[in-house]
Design a protein around this motif. Sequence first.
Motif, PDB file in Angstrom:
ATOM      1  N   TRP A   2       0.843  -1.065  -0.006  1.00 44.00           N
ATOM      2  CA  TRP A   2      -0.030  -0.147  -0.077  1.00 44.00           C
ATOM      3  C   TRP A   2       0.883   1.070   0.038  1.00 44.00           C
ATOM      4  CZ3 TRP A   2      -4.756  -0.460  -1.802  1.00 44.00           C
ATOM      5  CH2 TRP A   2      -5.299  -1.550  -1.510  1.00 44.00           C
ATOM      6  N   ARG A   3       2.042   1.133   0.601  1.00 37.26           N
ATOM      7  CA  ARG A   3       2.946   2.417   0.717  1.00 37.26           C
ATOM      8  C   ARG A   3       3.338   2.436  -0.693  1.00 37.26           C
ATOM      9  NH1 ARG A   3       7.441   2.703   4.995  1.00 37.26           N
ATOM     10  NH2 ARG A   3       7.761   4.308   3.508  1.00 37.26           N
ATOM     11  N   TYR A   4       3.728   1.423  -1.425  1.00 37.85           N
ATOM     12  CA  TYR A   4       4.233   1.511  -2.575  1.00 37.85           C
ATOM     13  C   TYR A   4       3.254   2.297  -3.660  1.00 37.85           C
ATOM     14  CZ  TYR A   4       5.633  -0.046  -7.369  1.00 37.85           C
ATOM     15  OH  TYR A   4       5.646  -0.150  -8.565  1.00 37.85           O
ATOM     16  N   ALA A   6       0.702   4.245  -2.651  1.00 37.98           N
ATOM     17  CA  ALA A   6       0.632   5.498  -2.407  1.00 37.98           C
ATOM     18  C   ALA A   6       1.596   6.539  -2.993  1.00 37.98           C
ATOM     19  CB  ALA A   6       0.446   5.710  -0.778  1.00 37.98           C
ATOM     20  N   LYS A   7       2.843   5.699  -2.752  1.00 39.79           N
ATOM     21  CA  LYS A   7       4.082   6.773  -3.146  1.00 39.79           C
ATOM     22  C   LYS A   7       4.014   6.894  -4.724  1.00 39.79           C
ATOM     23  CE  LYS A   7       8.884   6.462  -3.115  1.00 39.79           C
ATOM     24  NZ  LYS A   7       9.944   5.495  -3.257  1.00 39.79           N
ATOM     25  N   LYS A 318      10.317  -2.845  -4.976  1.00 47.33           N
ATOM     26  CA  LYS A 318       9.819  -1.905  -5.528  1.00 47.33           C
ATOM     27  C   LYS A 318       9.710  -2.037  -7.145  1.00 47.33           C
ATOM     28  CE  LYS A 318      11.560   1.769  -4.187  1.00 47.33           C
ATOM     29  NZ  LYS A 318      11.962   2.923  -3.628  1.00 47.33           N
TER      30      LYS A 318
END
Lengths: 324, 311, 328
Positions: A2-4, A6-7, A318
Amino acid sequence: MWRYIAKRILMLIPVLVGVTFLVFSLMYITPSDPAQLMLGANASPAAYAQMRADMGLDKPFIVQYLRFLFGYKHPVFGYKGLVFGDLGRSYITNRYVFELILSSFPNTALLATGALILSIALGVPIGILSATRPYSFIDMVFTVLALLGASMPTFWVAMVFIFFFANRLGWLPAMSDPANLISIILPMVTLSLNSMAILMRMTRSSMLEVMEQDYIRTARLKGLDEGVVIRKHALRNALIPIITIAGLQFGALLSGAVLTEKIFAYPGIGTIMVDAIYLKDTPQILGSICFVAIMFSLVNLAVDIMYGLVDPRVKETKRGPGRK
Amino acid sequence: MHAFDTSGSNLSRSLRRIARNFGQFWRRFSRNKLATASLAFVILVALVSVFADLFYNYDFVTANSLENAFLKPGESGVVYFQDRDVEHRFLLGSDNYGRDILGRIVHGARVSLIIGFVAVAFALSLGGTLGAMAGYKGGRMDTLIMRVTDILLSIPMIMLSIAIVAALGNSFFNLLLAISITLAPRYIRIVRASVITVKDQEFVEAARCLGASDLRIVFRHILINITAPIIVQSTLNVGTAILWTSFLSFLGLGIMPPKPEWGNMLAEAREFIQYAPHTLFAPGIAILLTVLAYNLMGDGLRDALDPKLKR
Amino acid sequence: MDNLLEIRDLAVHYYSNRKVVEAVNHLSLDMKKGTVLGLVGETGAGKTTLALSIVNMIRGPQGKIVQGSLRFNGKDILAMGRQELRGLRGKDIAMIFQDPMTALNPVLPVGDQIAETVIRHEGLTRAQGWKKAEEMLETVGIPGIRSREYPHQFSGGMKQRVVIALALACNPVLLLADEPTTALDVTIQAQVLDLMRKLIRENGTSVLFITHSLGLVAENCDEVATMYAGEIVEYGTVDQVFGRPLHPYTRGLFGSLPRLRDSQRRLTPIPGLMPDPTALPRGCYFAPRCPDKMPVCGEIHPRDHLFEGHRVKCHLYGGNGREAGNER
């Protein structure tokens, strides 16, 4: 994960701002003068100056750009701004710019989706077939066809198709309309040829590369059937770059629709854009180009995220190494 | 050892090396029959466009001759040209204004090739410089250039060209500019990536220790290492540029009639598909074959120049 | 007949750019049940090609077994149909590769990769297969719960353990281990070798242990074969070959090893390179580099000679040794 995601979305914002800035600057320097277009050539200088002031054209560039993004208050020419999906009315047609865009976009999306499905449905299996029999007769035939497909001027193919299938054979209508699905066949096939060729070649080379890998040898050494080796072991790895390519093709198809829609008189966003360019309808041009660019970026972002879901390696690092 | 020695013996040695490399390259390239045939076709088209005036007079292919409109391929007609009647055979027929289609294709080739080559050269010098700067200097410069590249790449390429021509107005130069700007990001990316990989390798470090200036290092050591991918990309891009030129002209955003250009020939033919299909086929096939030849040649070059680059 | 594997007069060629690479040349070799045979030789000697031939995995159209026979448990491998071969691969004969980084499929969980083998060969259900996979991982010292993980989540040594678990999952009769530790760190090498040794002993598996390290052969093997330019030039028990290496090439291999006890200052490498496999010399393939070269070596290709109980392909032993050529 999720962070990926969002980023990636956050990283998209400056790019989109840049895109709108670029497109706005291009329209700003365009020689056509909207105030004059509104008034005609014989307007008095005073009326002309008043019109420029009303339209906000007398303000500095940066003010105009910010208004374009965040809105402009004026009883006649006011709008809420691009960020809020409103660019006011077209000077020429007097219709709301985004009303036209939003009503025609589904048509373009339909055409592009259909073309994408068609090119995946044919391109990927043919690519696999070619890769399992490299340098065979059938592989050569498809390689030549793919090269032709990638080199053909789409707008010309469209006309040739119209000539044969509409004019000569009378099988399909020359004009296309989303209400009549039969009439979409020609533009869809035309639009898909290029992507199909690209997918075919990419699938073939990706499969060939994977088939050379050690883990394929391991799979064969386990005594698995060749079908299982291809389907389970080779295809999954080969499809990772293919998903990216297919996704990028969707973006390409959205813009490729510009090339075909006009010829089939299909009421999509491409037709609107080309017509707006002919009429020098600045807000409409701005709106359609920005809209397509934003859609294009969103699709590419979605592809990136999907890629992360398919390749287990990406979740940690990533970005996978196989990305081209 | 003597990387910066340009004395005679070294020069002749490097010339010999280039000759040997070329021989090797040619052996590999010529093994690919399709690529060789494409090279021949590309040369043929180049010769035709250079000597277009020997085959057809430019004024002749741009002048109207309405009584000869829509002649079928091979038919003859009498054309009033330069104050006299001339009997002329239209090998590929004539268009709606009675102009010779083959003649217009021959002269159109000239336009297409000029735009193709000049636009690619523009894009290469622009993108190459920016890419080298971004890769070599790094830091803020790199960030800035790459942001701009990202922005250019997030507008679909053909739409970017359309937007630029639409904004600047159609002219030969604006068309060139639009295609060059659209192609430039490809070079920025290639050059930047190569520069970054090459930059930290030992021989560049060694050259720097020997006191070579920054610029010299960039040109002599880095650019030499990226020639192969650039040649390949440029060949493919000439094809792309030719395709886009014809499309923009077709939309009325490029070369306008009566100047002969393949795309605007198609735009005119479009009105008459039913009556005179021959006006539709010839220019389209000219585009198709030319673009195909550049693509095939690009693939062949890729395989011949760098086997590792395959696919 | 106690031979598990009988290779007779095997020749494998690769074709590239109109050249013929003679990777394996008229090679004969026997392996008894339950032995560990070390196959030593330089890179490019044809060791991997030999191993792949044993499971008939030489890939056409570039590669081809042009001659010879391979018998496994008395059955001719080269005469087997596809289906029969697939039943053999992974079940009776398993293989471990040099590089664990690339031997596992990156997009499948390791458990799946083990499970599919046992499902294929032992007719287990999916659940049973996964259970077996977890057991196998435990056997090689990896917690069973890690079976859901993907190869990139394991270190190099762990990956090689997975590969070993995979190879041994169906209790193979013969294991082809192609430089199984070359790609690993030295400390990990020892662990992996200990593990392999233990599992092999427990199951009575025969092993063809391919390596270029004589040290590993001394530690792990019962018999040794030295391979050079696609041929076995010397073959015997570890005691025989290490006690008295006969072939000049084998001796050269020992000479290029560092020894702690000897006071010799420098190693003596074998001069020169292996002959180009597309243009092998007429006589003995090793002759151009041989310190004991005789005139006959450049002319006539040597035959196998039996000398003091072990086999050597060299003219030096032609006169006083008993000829072994009529044995095949």
